[in-house]
Design an enzyme around this catalytic site. Structure first.
Site, short mmCIF file in Angstrom:
data_model
loop_
_atom_site.label_atom_id
_atom_site.label_comp_id
_atom_site.label_asym_id
_atom_site.label_seq_id
_atom_site.Cartn_x
_atom_site.Cartn_y
_atom_site.Cartn_z
N HIS A 1 -9.26 4.99 -2.51
CA HIS A 1 -8.56 5.03 -1.22
C HIS A 1 -9.41 5.83 -0.23
O HIS A 1 -10.36 6.51 -0.62
CB HIS A 1 -7.20 5.71 -1.37
CG HIS A 1 -6.16 4.82 -1.97
ND1 HIS A 1 -5.07 4.38 -1.28
CD2 HIS A 1 -6.08 4.28 -3.22
CE1 HIS A 1 -4.34 3.60 -2.06
NE2 HIS A 1 -4.93 3.53 -3.25
N ALA B 1 -11.53 5.01 2.04
CA ALA B 1 -12.95 4.66 1.90
C ALA B 1 -13.62 4.20 3.19
O ALA B 1 -14.74 3.70 3.16
CB ALA B 1 -13.10 3.59 0.81
N GLY C 1 -7.73 8.28 7.07
CA GLY C 1 -7.88 8.55 8.49
C GLY C 1 -9.34 8.66 8.94
O GLY C 1 -10.27 8.35 8.19
N GLU D 1 -1.27 6.11 -9.04
CA GLU D 1 -2.22 7.10 -8.50
C GLU D 1 -2.05 8.44 -9.20
O GLU D 1 -0.94 8.91 -9.43
CB GLU D 1 -2.03 7.28 -6.98
CG GLU D 1 -2.99 8.33 -6.40
CD GLU D 1 -3.09 8.35 -4.87
OE1 GLU D 1 -2.81 7.33 -4.23
OE2 GLU D 1 -3.46 9.41 -4.34
N ASP E 1 0.85 -1.19 0.00
CA ASP E 1 0.00 0.00 0.00
C ASP E 1 0.89 1.25 0.00
O ASP E 1 1.77 1.39 0.85
CB ASP E 1 -0.88 -0.04 1.26
CG ASP E 1 -2.00 0.97 1.22
OD1 ASP E 1 -2.40 1.39 0.11
OD2 ASP E 1 -2.50 1.34 2.30
N HIS E 2 0.65 2.16 -0.93
CA HIS E 2 1.40 3.43 -1.01
C HIS E 2 2.91 3.27 -1.05
O HIS E 2 3.63 3.91 -0.26
CB HIS E 2 1.01 4.37 0.13
CG HIS E 2 -0.40 4.85 0.05
ND1 HIS E 2 -0.81 5.83 -0.82
CD2 HIS E 2 -1.52 4.44 0.70
CE1 HIS E 2 -2.11 6.02 -0.69
NE2 HIS E 2 -2.57 5.18 0.21
N ASP F 1 2.97 4.99 -5.49
CA ASP F 1 2.25 6.25 -5.32
C ASP F 1 3.18 7.42 -5.63
O ASP F 1 3.90 7.92 -4.77
CB ASP F 1 1.71 6.34 -3.89
CG ASP F 1 0.95 7.63 -3.64
OD1 ASP F 1 0.90 8.47 -4.56
OD2 ASP F 1 0.40 7.79 -2.54
P1 13P Z 1 -9.00 4.78 5.34
O1 13P Z 1 -8.12 5.60 6.21
O2 13P Z 1 -10.24 5.52 4.94
O3 13P Z 1 -9.32 3.45 5.92
O4 13P Z 1 -8.19 4.51 3.96
C1 13P Z 1 -7.24 3.50 3.90
C2 13P Z 1 -6.44 3.57 2.65
O5 13P Z 1 -6.74 4.24 1.70
C3 13P Z 1 -5.22 2.72 2.60
O6 13P Z 1 -4.50 2.93 1.44
O1 G3H Z 2 -2.98 4.91 3.47
C1 G3H Z 2 -2.60 4.71 4.59
C2 G3H Z 2 -2.93 3.43 5.27
O2 G3H Z 2 -4.04 3.60 6.10
C3 G3H Z 2 -1.73 2.89 5.99
O3 G3H Z 2 -1.45 3.66 7.09
O4 G3H Z 2 1.03 4.11 6.99
O5 G3H Z 2 -0.21 4.23 9.15
O6 G3H Z 2 0.22 2.03 8.06
P1 G3H Z 2 -0.01 3.50 7.88
ZN ZN Z 3 -4.56 4.90 0.67
#
Ligand code: 13P
Ligand code: G3H
Ligand code: ZN
Length: 323
Positions: free
Chosen positions: A226, A228, A191, A146, A94-95, A116
């Site tokens: 994202h 969501a 968040g 993205e 993720d990211h 990203d």
């Molecule tokens: P939320 O913070 O809305 O759960 O989003 C999570 C997210 O986009 C992780 O990449």
């Molecule tokens: O997009 C962010 C995700 O919620 C992951 O969050 O970097 O705190 O693990 P984190």
């Molecule tokens: Zn995200």
């Protein structure tokens, strides 16, 4: 030593998204950092027969140790199979914020990665994304890119305001980079404080006009949403009742998510809702059982509630029964 995701029992996102885009549903992408979250995600998706994308962020990798996480995932796949389930499971970074991080995850057995580059100037984003795609595709790993920046904190970048995706860029970006899916910015953010609204006020609707315009330019192309989480009031209330202080928390209303999954949105990212469930249940347990000190006593009920929430989420995304 490098390992292929295929040897870990994982799948990439190609078939998952091809089915979701025509099936009117989205595949859930749930973040995890620890064993209880992973157990809840897998048992929920097994129970409601949903495909699932497990997500690990750079921060999660640092927190839980990249090698330990690497070994937990095939354990989760084996657990699903022992439960008699054949649900497809993908593992996504993720990211990802650099080529090196994406490469490392691919070599560790991730079946899909997100690069990203959305905070870079457009040409820099194209260049970085293309480089990741070239490395990933050689190993049959899929890539999410993205365009546009979500307001709030995006792991490595923090933006005061939303930079909505410019639909006029999407075709050029997808063609030049070769990405397999595209995350777009239509008004969500990461968040638990997504919109600046007071209690009782309704949150602004997502920019479905931008989504529609992207779809027109990229017919049947997998779009990712994202930020969501709905920031469920039920759990915010428990947190606040048992000593927490989460005022003016707000998320994406469920009817907006229901509407989004009928479009080309075929991956929906949820992290915060899981965090809130865990926090709520642990706070409640601690307050009601001040003498307890066995982590299994408070993590167990949190894991149970988390599983229920994920099952409800799969119903919302209409991914239940689609495995
Ligand atoms: P939320 O913070 O809305 O759960 O989003 C999570 C997210 O986009 C992780 O990449
Ligand atoms: O997009 C962010 C995700 O919620 C992951 O969050 O970097 O705190 O693990 P984190
Ligand atoms: Zn995200």
């Amino acid at each position: 030593m490098a390992v292929s995701y295929k040897d870990l029992g994982l799948v990439n996102t190609n078939e998952l998204f091809a089915k979701a885009v025509t099936g009117g549903y989205a595949v859930p992408a749930y973040n995890f950092n620890n064993m209880e979250q992973l157990q809840a995600i897998i048992t929920a998706c097994v129970e409601c027969s949903s495909p699932v994308i497990l997500q690990i962020s750079k921060g999660a990798r640092q927190y839980a140790n990249q090698t330990l996480l690497r070994y937990m995932v095939p354990g989760a796949v084996a657990m699903a199979r022992e439960l008699g389930s054949k649900i497809p499971i993908a593992l996504n970074l993720d990211h990802g914020d650099s080529f090196e991080l994406c490469k490392s995850c691919i070599d560790y057995g991730f079946s899909t990665v997100m690069i990203d580059g959305s905070s870079l100037p457009y040409e820099g984003n194209v260049e970085l994304t293309k480089k990741v795609v070239e490395y990933a595709h050689a190993k049959d790993v899929t890539v999410e890119g993205e365009l546009g920046v979500l307001a709030g904190i995006e792991e490595h970048v923090s933006s005061e305001v939303t930079h909505y995706t410019r639909p006029e860029d999407v075709q050029d970006f997808v063609t030049r980079t070769g990405v397999d899916s595209l995350a777009i910015s239509i008004g969500t953010s990461h968040g638990a404080y997504k919109f600046k609204v007071k209690p009782g006020e309704s949150v602004p609707p997502l920019r479905f006009d931008i989504l529609e315009e992207c779809e027109r330019r990229l017919p049947k192309f997998p779009i990712v949403l994202h930020g969501a989480s709905s920031v469920l009031v039920k759990y915010i209330d428990i947190i606040n009742r048992y000593g927490g202080k989460m005022e003016n928390a707000s998320g994406v209303p469920e009817d907006q998510i229901r509407k989004a999954v009928k479009t080309n949105v075929c991956k929906v990212n949820i992290d915060s809702d899981g965090r809130l469930v865990m926090t709520a249940m642990i706070r409640k347990y601690m307050a009601e059982n001040p003498k307890e000190f066995d982590p299994r006593k408070y993590l167990g009920p949190a894991r149970e509630e988390l599983k229920k929430m994920y099952i409800a989420k799969c119903e919302l995304l209409n991914s239940n029964g689609k495995a």
